[in-house]
Write an enzyme that holds these catalytic residues in place. Structure first.
Site, mmCIF file in Angstrom:
data_model
loop_
_atom_site.group_PDB
_atom_site.id
_atom_site.type_symbol
_atom_site.label_atom_id
_atom_site.label_comp_id
_atom_site.label_asym_id
_atom_site.label_seq_id
_atom_site.Cartn_x
_atom_site.Cartn_y
_atom_site.Cartn_z
ATOM 1 N N GLU A 167 0.832 -1.209 0.000
ATOM 2 C CA GLU A 167 0.000 0.000 0.000
ATOM 3 C C GLU A 167 0.867 1.259 0.000
ATOM 4 O OE1 GLU A 167 -3.034 -0.167 -0.575
ATOM 5 O OE2 GLU A 167 -3.850 -2.034 0.227
ATOM 6 N N GLU B 10 -12.171 0.745 -10.145
ATOM 7 C CA GLU B 10 -11.834 -0.161 -11.259
ATOM 8 C C GLU B 10 -12.730 0.003 -12.491
ATOM 9 O OE1 GLU B 10 -12.022 -1.141 -8.069
ATOM 10 O OE2 GLU B 10 -9.893 -1.453 -7.656
ATOM 11 N N THR C 201 -1.005 0.697 -10.216
ATOM 12 C CA THR C 201 -2.301 0.140 -9.827
ATOM 13 C C THR C 201 -3.075 1.076 -8.900
ATOM 14 O OG1 THR C 201 -3.400 -1.899 -9.111
ATOM 15 C CG2 THR C 201 -1.483 -1.204 -7.831
HETATM 16 C C1 DMJ Z 1 -6.414 0.561 -4.782
HETATM 17 O O1 DMJ Z 1 -5.609 0.725 -3.685
HETATM 18 C C2 DMJ Z 1 -5.672 -0.064 -5.902
HETATM 19 O O2 DMJ Z 1 -6.369 0.124 -7.087
HETATM 20 C C3 DMJ Z 1 -5.434 -1.514 -5.697
HETATM 21 O O3 DMJ Z 1 -4.833 -2.111 -6.801
HETATM 22 C C4 DMJ Z 1 -6.726 -2.221 -5.428
HETATM 23 N N1 DMJ Z 1 -7.463 -1.600 -4.395
HETATM 24 C C5 DMJ Z 1 -7.641 -0.182 -4.394
HETATM 25 C C6 DMJ Z 1 -8.815 0.303 -5.187
HETATM 26 O O4 DMJ Z 1 -9.900 -0.495 -5.199
#
Ligand code: DMJ
Length: 670
Positions: A301, A569, A658
């Site tokens: 994170e 997403e 991500t």
């Molecule tokens: C974010 O921290 C990132 O996109 C991670 O890859 C997945 N979870 C959350 C969003 O849903």
């Protein structure tokens, strides 16, 4: 009595020199010793010779063991030096005489640029912050297709279908599901420093929906800027410098104590042209953000949100200050990789430089250890220090050759001691595995499409998805990605899986098979339907899809899965699909979703809140939490979806991590 004759004993008579003078010349000494030798009897001479021979023989035999062992290693190096020595009596190596190790040149990572301080890769400095130009949007402005009114679904238990012991992940923490109520799940790891929140009275159960103040015709991108400002107002007023806003109680939650929302939002502010907000946030980073604290943070994170956010902001702004901060936190995270297997631990103390697994297991999550690569690889490129890239590349190499995959699909856990997958036999594109697939593709793109193992693993995994996880619902033929548990299919799909259409589309854009794009289009429609078919217009965290023709609904939701955390997403995928196809429907779907956030999650006093029940518009049960990714990702992707400028964060120049932070695609040759 035996009488001695003159021949029976040795008589050594030493005669003085004749003239009495001291003469020690060589000639005289030689003559003198020779004369004495001649004066000896034959027996005496024989005995002396035998004695001398014995001394010579013994001396030769004992010589090696009496001599000190040579410390000059070079004397032992050649084969000839050992000839004739009785090696059976010698110790093969002595402590202290181990040959000096000649340091080998560490090869630079294949695609790692090693420039000097002067020619360190320049940031991809993006345009300076400018207010968004008001534009009239195309297409459906004030609403999309009407949602069908659906009756309330049956309340069901939260049992998992995959048969494994249910575990709940809350940002790196694995909690026994039975011990956790849904509310605790939502509120896990509350801060001890949280302000006292006023108890929620009945009147506060529903968030006060705040008017946006926008009038028709609405500029959609401008509407997103307004939403950002509203979210930021809540954070600024009630949670400034803390990790997360609790907008209902007008307080904050702390997780790592690193101003998570603020750092996650920096590049969004830059992209949205919110100059004032950006400058104020930058000042806080400069004066208050201190990584030297005795604090355990989650490696994944912190990497995707803090390191990714700082690197991205450095590239967009060209401000070296953000690079220095990124280097600081990246370096502090490195102890996580000091494990027996080189698979990193989940948690690191950034002040003490110590890492550890969670208290109850030595496993790490596969998605977590394989979704930190874009950030550390970029850090190596910028710092000219290969240690960051080497550490994360090693993880990918290990995972690449592991047993336990199924048609390229990976299990969800990996052990930090053995380096092997654990909890095998369960396969999902959702929680704990999702971004493994995303980063296979994105690393390949980042480094110029040269790392074949990465793209091969990605292509194999997509085939694995098609073969094992794809199904179509009976009512409306929606294509979804289910899960596989020990050979049994489960028609369950996390909202997290909705990253996949965008990733598939990105792959096709970069030259991968066209049928990936077709699959992306089908899947993104399903993700949209996960919103459209809910009474609030917001997706649940997890959907169950119907395969039975007798069911009229495509999607059911279990009671425990009805929450919405403001996740990005689906709008992320809509952004990719729109960029590549220019099909207006993707914008319209995104606009519908955005309006639903405004309707059910916007809190009048500032901020947006997660909600607990997407099926009840009368009482969506606000959860009093605004996740940092709402500003880092959700609003950023919505803005980019509605922006008419395709060069704004070009997908040929950047690859998004991500957490929605754009990092540069490396120039060829780097
Ligand atoms: C974010 O921290 C990132 O996109 C991670 O890859 C997945 N979870 C959350 C969003 O849903």
């Amino acid at each position: 009595m035996y009488a001695l004759s003159s021949k029976d004993f040795v008589s050594l008579t030493v005669t003085e020199g004749g003239d009495g003078r001291y003469n020690n010349g060589k000639q005289r000494r030689r003559q003198s010793w020779w004369r004495r030798w001649k004066q000896l009897s034959r027996l005496q001479r024989t005995l002396i010779l035998l004695l001398l021979s014995a001394v010579v023989v013994c001396g030769t035999a004992m010589y090696p063991s009496l001599m000190p062992f040579p410390t000059d290693v070079s004397l032992l190096a050649g084969e000839d030096n050992w000839k004739g020595m009785d090696t059976g009596t010698l110790k093969p190596a002595l402590p202290g005489v181990i040959p000096e190790v000649v340091p080998r040149a560490v090869p630079a990572p294949e695609k790692l640029e090693l420039p000097t301080e002067q020619n360190r890769p320049a940031p991809n400095k993006h345009r300076p912050v400018v207010p968004h130009k008001r534009q009239r949007s195309r297409g459906n402005v004030s609403g999309g297709p009407t949602k069908e009114s659906q009756g309330p679904s049956e309340e069901r238990g939260a049992e998992t279908a995959d048969g494994e012991k249910p575990l709940v992940s809350w940002r790196g923490a694995i909690i026994e599901a039975e011990q956790v109520t849904e509310a605790q799940h939502m509120e896990a790891q509350p801060s001890t420093r949280q302000r006292e929140a006023p108890p929620a009275g009945p009147g506060q159960a529903v968030p006060q929906v705040a008017a946006t103040g926008l009038t028709e015709p609405i500029d959609r991108a401008e509407a997103v800027r307004e939403a950002f400002r509203h979210a930021w107002k809540g954070y600024r007023d009630f949670a400034w410098g803390h990790d997360e806003l609790k907008p209902i109680s007008k307080s904050y939650g702390e997780w790592f104590g690193l101003g998570l929302t603020l750092v996650d939002a920096l590049d969004t502010m830059w992209i949205l042209g919110l100059k004032e907000e950006f400058e104020e946030a930058k000042k806080w980073v400069a004066t208050e953000l201190n990584f030297s604290k005795n604090m355990d943070v989650n490696l994944f994170e912190t990497t995707i949100r803090i390191l990714g956010g700082l690197l991205s902001t450095y590239h967009l702004t060209g401000d070296r200050f953000f690079f220095d901060k990124a280097k600081d936190i990246g370096t502090r995270l490195m102890p996580a990789f000091k494990t027996p297997s080189k698979i990193p631990y989940s948690d690191v103390n950034i002040g003490q430089g110590k890492a550890r697994p969670p208290r109850w297991t030595s496993d790490s999550t596969v998605a977590e250890v394989t979704s930190i690569q874009l950030e550390f690889r970029e850090l190596s490129r910028l710092t000219q220090d290969p240690q960051f890239q080497n550490a994360v590349d090693e993880v990918m190499k290990i995972v690449h050759r592991l047993d336990g995959k199924h048609d390229g699909l990976v299990p969800k856990f990996i052990n930090t001691n053995s380096g092997q997958f654990t909890h095998r036999g369960v396969f999902t594109l959702g929680a704990r595995a999702d971004s493994y697939y995303e980063y296979l593709l994105k690393q390949w793109i980042q480094s110029g499409k040269k790392e074949n193992e990465l793209v091969e693993d990605y292509l194999q995994a997509v085939e694995g998805v098609k073969k094992n996880l794809l199904r179509v619902t009976a009512p409306r033929r929606l294509t979804f990605v289910g899960e596989l548990s020990h050979g049994r299919f489960s028609a369950k799909m996390d909202h997290l899986v909705c990253f996949l259409p965008g990733t598939l589309a990105l792959g096709t854009h970069h030259g991968l098979p066209a049928d990936h794009m077709e699959l992306a289009a089908r899947l993104v429609e399903t993700c949209y339907q996960m919103y459209a078919q809910m009474e609030t217009g917001l997706s649940p965290e997890i959907a169950q899809f119907n395969l039975q023709p007798r069911n009229s609904r495509d999607i059911e939701v279990k009671a425990a899965d009805r929450h919405n955390l403001l996740r990005p997403e689906t709008v992320e995928s809509l952004f990719y699909l729109y960029r590549f196809t220019q099909d207006q429907k993707y914008r319209d779907w995104g606009w519908e979703i955005f309006q639903s956030f405004n309707k059910h999650a916007r809190v009048s006093t500032g901020g947006y809140t997660s909600i607990g029940n997407v099926r009840d518009p009368a009482n969506p049960r606000p959860k009093d939490k605004m996740e940092s990714f709402f500003l880092g990702e959700t609003l950023k992707y919505l803005y980019l979806l509605f922006s008419d400028d395709p060069s704004l964060v070009s997908l040929d120049e950047y690859v998004f991590n991500t957490e929605g932070h754009p990092l540069p695609i490396w120039p060829s040759g780097s």
